[in-house]
Structure formats: structure tokens, C-alpha cells
Write an enzyme that holds these catalytic residues in place. Structure first.
Site, PDB file in Angstrom:
ATOM      1  N   CYS A 103       0.831  -1.206   0.000  1.00  0.00           N
ATOM      2  CA  CYS A 103       0.000   0.000   0.000  1.00  0.00           C
ATOM      3  C   CYS A 103       0.864   1.254   0.000  1.00  0.00           C
ATOM      4  O   CYS A 103       0.576   2.221  -0.713  1.00  0.00           O
ATOM      5  CB  CYS A 103      -0.927  -0.009   1.217  1.00  0.00           C
ATOM      6  SG  CYS A 103      -2.084   1.377   1.278  1.00  0.00           S
ATOM      7  N   CYS A 195      -5.904  -4.323   6.960  1.00  0.00           N
ATOM      8  CA  CYS A 195      -7.018  -3.373   7.012  1.00  0.00           C
ATOM      9  C   CYS A 195      -8.240  -3.845   6.239  1.00  0.00           C
ATOM     10  O   CYS A 195      -9.367  -3.518   6.600  1.00  0.00           O
ATOM     11  CB  CYS A 195      -6.564  -2.001   6.526  1.00  0.00           C
ATOM     12  SG  CYS A 195      -6.259  -1.879   4.745  1.00  0.00           S
TER      13      CYS A 195
END
Length: 352
Positions: A103, A195
Site C-alpha cells: 500500500c 485493514c
């Protein structure tokens, strides 16, 4: 003259204090929250997950207290492609990816930074616990919260447009400062785990996307000692959840030694068989000084560091450890340090 800075605000305490510090330093700051889910949940489950509607509202409230403009950028499609689908594909190939690292590489310091620079911003600020010392990425003063490992994939060019305001503070100091500033996220729990898997069930998440396929669990001699419903549900070094039919002859625990996705086979053995001293890596990224004194390598987030030596040849990096490491999984990053300073990183291909 101050810089035009885009502050990435996740809705947590770290990014809120980072934005506040940059604004207080006299820079022209704009806050942005990244919407990474096409169908975000309304609320977080304790400290699991992030990117919920609650998080976006927390980020907006923090921006209001700081007194900076605030926007939400929809990055859901890019996040799905570059992080979630990559995560699934890596497990399907028998590797163990780090989605936080991906990410940072593909979203926060590629897609977001590219857009920020195109809009005339000079830099992107985040709440990562890391430092930039003379332009080089270095560990945070808070060793327990240091995030330089997951930033080790960034290039020199990306680091030249990055600001990490929290690197000289401990997490306790950040929370105390948030309370003094009147930021309501001062006591908000840190997000942990992956997440986009809010319930923490990675195996279940992968099974929904890759399906179930029964395969053997074998020992080092090739004898079948159990079965599983998909090799993608395992990672090298794993001990729990193996569902082995009978104990080892010596009665000691067994660990996952290797994963073969083509034959859907998981091999297990004693902890001693996990020990490796040579690590082969691909895709090296050199982003720090060239000095090679006090060399160490970190092989997973918040993992142990190992004194080492390395050689690069033909785009491949070979790292020799001064003492054995265990649980080294293909797909993870090997981040090289000289003292507290990152000098580069690479993706682990194999270890022996």
C-alpha cells in the site's frame, strides 16, 4: 517560504498529529482521506481494520480542529487492484505478501504522490513512525512503533517528496500531544492486522476468493501426516492450525517448512529445519547511502534484525546472515540497514 503539503489523514491519532505539526510549522497544508473500500463499513471492529466511514469522519473532525482544508479521494479501484488482488495472487503462488508495504509503495507514495505533485503540492506527509535524516530513511526513536521497514520499498525520488513528522517522538508523546490539541482521536486504538480483513480471518478471506481444494500435509520424508483445504491458508514458519493427524516421533511441535501451490502440498517439520543463513532476493531498491558498516537486515515487520553481508549480481541480491533466522517466507521484504538508516530493500525469493 512554506511548502504546499498534502497530509494523508487515515482518521487515526498519528496522521492527525502529523498534519497538525506540519500546519503549525507554517506550511500550506491540505488534508486528504483515502477511501480504499468501495463498500466501507460504518464502524471499526475494535482495533481491527481501517478505512471505515467512522475513520473518514474522524479525519474530517481532526482537519477542522487543525484548521486545514479537507478532501476525500476515492482510491478504492486502485487499492483493490494493486493491494488486495496482489495479496490474493501472492498467496495463490505460495508466497506471503505484506499488504501494508504494498500500500505504501503503490497507493500512498505512487498514486497519491503522483496526483499531489500534479496538483502542485511539494510533498506528502504521513503519520508513519520513521525519520528522514539528510534525505535518507531512518528508524523512529520509538523502536516499538518504528515503521521504516514498511517504507523501505520507496525510491529516493519518492522519499524526496515525503515528510514524516513523528519520527522523533514516541507513541505516548503523540497521544499526549493529540489530547493537548483537542483532537478527539487522542485515545483511539491503533489499527492492526490487515485493514481489508476486518475480522482478522485471513484464511477465510483467501478461501472465499481462491476456493477450497484438499491437499496433503507431508513431513520431510514425504509421508502424509494430515490434510488441508488449500495451501494458500498457510505460511512458512506457521505452527498453529496445522491439523496434523499424529504427533512427531520426538513429540515436538512441527512447523510449516514449505508450500507448493502446484501440487497443493504443505511440508512440515521441526523448528530447526526452518533455520536459514542465505536469502535470495529480487527487485532490489537502493534508496539510502552506500556505506556498508554495521549492516543488518530485517525480514518482516517488527521482526528481529540480523547482522549480515550481501552481494548484488544481475538484479538479484544474495544476503548472508551471521546467525540463522527462522520463518523466512518468500514474498516478504528484506530491508537492509546501516545502523538505523535504510540503505535498500528487496523481495525475498528463497532461503536456505
Amino acid at each position: 517560504m512554506g511548502l504546499r503539503v498534502l497530509a494523508a489523514m487515515s482518521g487515526g491519532v498519528d496522521s492527525a498529529v502529523a498534519a497538525a505539526r506540519i500546519a503549525e510549522a507554517g506550511h500550506d497544508v491540505t488534508g486528504v482521506h483515502l477511501a480504499l473500500s468501495a463498500n466501507p463499513q460504518s464502524h471499526r471492529t475494535g482495533a481491527r481494520g481501517c478505512c471505515t466511514i467512522e475513520d473518514s469522519r474522524d479525519a474530517r473532525r481532526a482537519a477542522d480542529v487543525i484548521g486545514i482544508p479537507f478532501y476525500i479521494w476515492d482510491m478504492a479501484e486502485r487499492f483493490q487492484r494493486d493491494v488486495v488482488e496482489d495479496f490474493v495472487a501472492e498467496y495463490a503462488a505460495g508466497r506471503t505478501p505484506n499488504p501494508c508495504l504494498r500500500c505504501n509503495e503503490k497507493i500512498k507514495f505512487a498514486a497519491v504522490l503522483d496526483r499531489a505533485l500534479a496538483l502542485g503540492f511539494d510533498a506528502v506527509a504521513t503519520g508513519h513512525h520513521a525519520r528522514l535524516v539528510d534525505g535518507a530513511l531512518s528508524r523512529s526513536v520509538d523502536q516499538g512503533k518504528d515503521q521504516s521497514y514498511v517504507l523501505g520499498v520507496l525510491t529516493r525520488e519518492q522519499l524526496s517528496h515525503a515528510i514524516f513528522p513523528l519520527g522523533d517522538s514516541t507513541k505516548a508523546e503523540v497521544r499526549e500531544e493529540a489530547a493537548r490539541r483537542g483532537l478527539t482521536v487522542a485515545d483511539k486504538p491503533d489499527s492492526h492486522d490487515i485493514c481489508f480483513i476486518a475480522d482478522g480471518d485471513t484464511r477465510g478471506f483467501l478461501s472465499k476468493r481462491l476456493g477450497s481444494a484438499e491437499g496433503p500435509i507431508v513431513d520431510q520424508e514425504g509421508e502424509v501426516v494430515g490434510s488441508h483445504q488449500g495451501a494458500h491458508g498457510f505460511t512458512v514458519g506457521q505452527r498453529k492450525g496445522l491439523r496434523i493427524d499424529r504427533p512427531a516421533a520426538d513429540g515436538r511441535p512441527r512447523y510449516v517448512l514449505s508450500i507448493e501451490p502446484v501440487s497443493n502440498t504443505v511440508t512440515v517439520g521441526p523448528r530447526s529445519a526452518l533455520e536459514v543463513t542465505t536469502i535470495t532476493c529480487g527487485r532490489p531498491v537502493w534508496n539510502g547511502p552506500s556505506r556498508r558498516d554495521d549492516l543488518t537486515v530485517q525480514l518482516r515487520a517488527h521482526g528481529e534484525v540480523y547482522p549480515c553481508r550481501f552481494q548484488e549480481s544481475g538484479g538479484q541480491l544474495t544476503i548472508e546472515l551471521d546467525r540463522p533466522a527462522t520463518g523466512v517466507a518468500a514474498g516478504q521484504a528484506a530491508v537492509l540497514y546501516s545502523g538505523a538508516t535504510v540503505i535498500g530493500s528487496a523481495t525475498i525469493v528463497s532461503a536456505s
